[in-house]
Write a protein that holds these residues in place. Sequence first.
Motif: not given
Length: 178
Positions: A67-69, A94-108
């Motif tokens: 939806n181009n957000r 903007l849409d904000f969503k909660e998540c369990n893992y940081s982007y840093k963790e996933l990249l690791s």
Amino acid sequence: MKILKIVILFVFIIFSSCRYNKSINNDLQVVIDSQRKLLNSFGYKPGQKLSAIDYPYYYGGSYITQNNRLAILICGDTNIYKSQIINCIGDSFLDFKECNYSYKELLSIVDQLDIMEQNKINKSDDFLEYIYTLSIPNNRVVVKIVDLTPFKIELFKDSVCNSPAIVFENTEPFPLVE
């Protein structure tokens, strides 16, 4: 007279269509600019690999929705970080969503898998064939294993990487490349 009405209607439809497409393109450009501002706020420099950015621990990633957000994933108290992000990039689309893992963790995790993949190539171990990708919308690393079984999942966890941020999916055998 009838032909004139048809021509006027046709011109109106084309004009309306062009205005609608410009609106979508303008909205998308605002979202792209917001994403760029967000990455710049994390220290991104043009030409730099996105994986080299020192992302904050609360940032779970971001992506542009159908939806181009701009969807922004946040670990922790979304209200605190939401206001920080809005102060930095504005609040348009903007849409904000909660998540369990940081982007840093996933990249690791992806870095670990990259290293293990290099070791696998050097050892020519073909029993456990897999591919992997980072799925930002799902806030997970997806590992696709050929002919997935519980045994192969345990083997992967024991010999490659064991993280709750990894989800497993079945995939077809890879074509042979000569």
